[in-house]
Design an enzyme around this catalytic site. Structure first.
Site, PDB file in Angstrom:
ATOM      1  CB  CYS A 245       4.575  -5.524   4.841  1.00 29.30           C
ATOM      2  SG  CYS A 245       3.041  -5.985   5.683  1.00 29.30           S
ATOM      3  N   GLY A 249      13.027  -4.609   1.121  1.00 29.89           N
ATOM      4  CA  GLY A 249      14.019  -5.194   2.013  1.00 29.89           C
ATOM      5  C   GLY A 249      14.946  -4.247   2.735  1.00 29.89           C
ATOM      6  CE  LYS A 251      10.585   1.059   6.726  1.00 29.41           C
ATOM      7  NZ  LYS A 251      10.452   1.130   5.240  1.00 29.41           N
ATOM      8  CB  CYS A 367       6.214   5.909   4.225  1.00 31.50           C
ATOM      9  SG  CYS A 367       5.370   5.057   2.872  1.00 31.50           S
TER      10      CYS A 367
END
Length: 420
Positions: A245, A249, A251, A367
């Site tokens: 997922c 971008g 990570k 998060c």
């Protein structure tokens, strides 16, 4: 041309009533304006969103019948200025708000005028709720159900610390991009200080967006806890990595830097538009070992991929850990949404578990700060998948070192997949 408060009002309506993303609405709505107007509008919009649950409680009991939604937004925005943006003269706030009401809904202008004039003369203390829990929730500008959830899961003291931290302005954090610059160049700048968690996280009293570092793709804005997720994967240069997922971008590109552009990263997302953001970010940061594919992550096990060394499931979640940056989250998330997300997260984990090679790593992250989406989700997964073991898990609360709230769990695949 519209005056700044009218623009701010229209943006608040987009976010609060039409469920637009605040950051995107502001980006579009501020285009072409001067810096002074941009600053004022941004302050009004974000402060209105941040304090809306508290603000609504200030005025809702003063009227006999709830007004139309757009009138309610105007009251929220005006009262926010009266209470929390006290550099703006009260008479100007009342006057401009009543003028706006007369232009947009003249039948409600008398109500707006009466309510605002009354609020302007009252103390700025937080409203009192029906009980102690609701009163505390109002004080922290949270929906009562979110605050109650945290009290139940974390205890009252920690919940209060968390709620207070989420009301405070977040210090901007950037990630050094070693694919474009030697990190020592930036770290040697006396204005810069290292973060506490992630190796490339830095802070500083700098307008980062105007620096050559940012313009040249040598730094990227990314919260430090988010950066830590990439580090948590332990991705190595020779490995094959899947980011299930991935959009937008941050990570994926952080793992690419860890891998020194060696090995390969497949970055997937269900949204073609959001996946374009991954391609754009990769190009800006000099990432060359990343490819993208539009895909529903719950079907990844049906795609015929060879097993990956590392799979990251940075799952869609309620986002309760990033309320500092995205205060509109608390206006739209509901208990029903949380339950639906738990089901989606479970499906993503089950699918991802089937494309990790034996001895490989599966990392699950969110998060949010919600046991049901985090620790309980992982424990449920382990019961369904005895071929996995938990290597490490970590929860980061915003009050600890000033980051967003995150959860991450590292799982190792031991043997053949077994699903009940």
């Amino acid at each position: 041309m519209k005056d700044p408060r009218t623009i701010a009002y229209d943006l608040c309506c987009q976010v609060m009533l039409d469920h637009a993303y605040a950051n995107l609405a502001l980006k579009n709505g501020l285009y072409g304006l001067d810096d002074q107007d941009k600053a004022l509008i941004t302050a009004i919009v974000y402060t209105t969103l941040r304090y809306q649950p508290q603000t609504r409680a200030r005025w809702i009991t003063k009227i006999a019948k709830a007004p139309k939604p757009k009138v309610a937004v105007l009251l929220d925005m005006a009262i926010t200025q009266l209470v929390h943006l006290d550099k703006l003269p009260a008479y100007a706030v009342v006057d401009e708000s009543v003028k706006l009401a007369k232009r947009r809904f003249p039948e409600a202008s008398g109500l707006v005028n009466a309510v605002l004039r009354q609020i302007a003369t009252e103390p700025k203390d937080s409203p009192v709720g029906a009980n102690a829990l609701e009163t505390q929730a109002f004080a922290y500008a949270l929906p009562t159900w979110i605050y109650a959830l945290w009290v139940k899961q974390l205890g009252e003291s920690t919940a209060q610390e968390l709620a207070q931290a989420l009301l405070e302005e977040a210090e901007l954090c950037v990630r050094i991009n070693p694919l474009r610059i030697d990190s020592k160049v930036i770290l040697n700048d006396p204005r810069v200080r290292r973060g506490a968690l992630a190796p490339w996280a830095v802070y500083g009293d700098i307008n980062w967006l105007s620096t050559e570092w940012f313009k040249n793709g040598q730094v990227i804005i990314q919260d430090e806890a988010s950066q830590l997720v990439a580090q948590f994967t332990g991705a190595l240069p020779h490995q094959r990595v899947l980011d299930l997922c991935s959009a937008p971008g941050s990570k994926s590109t952080a793992m690419a830097a860890m891998m020194a552009n060696n090995g390969s990263i497949l970055a997937c997302d269900v949204s073609p538009a959001r996946l374009k953001l991954v391609d754009q970010q990769a190009a800006r940061l000099g990432v060359t070992n990343l490819s993208t594919q539009v895909m529903d992550g719950t079907t990844v096990h049906e795609q015929g991929y060879e097993p990956f060394d590392v799979v990251l499931v940075d799952a869609p979640c309620s986002g309760l850990g990033v309320i500092r940056h995205k205060p509109d989250i608390k206006l739209h998330v509901t208990p029903k949404v949380l339950d639906e997300l738990v089901i989606l997260q479970r499906k993503l984990l089950d699918a991802a578990s089937q494309v990790v090679k034996e001895g490989g790593t599966l990392v699950y992250s969110t998060c949010t700060i919600n046991t049901k989406e985090n620790q309980s989700q992982v424990q449920s997964f382990l019961k369904r998948h005895p071929e996995y073991e938990l290597v490490e898990e970590r929860r980061i609360l915003p009050q600890e070192v000033g980051t967003d709230g995150f959860y991450m769990a590292k799982l190792c695949r031991l043997g053949v997949n077994v699903v009940e």
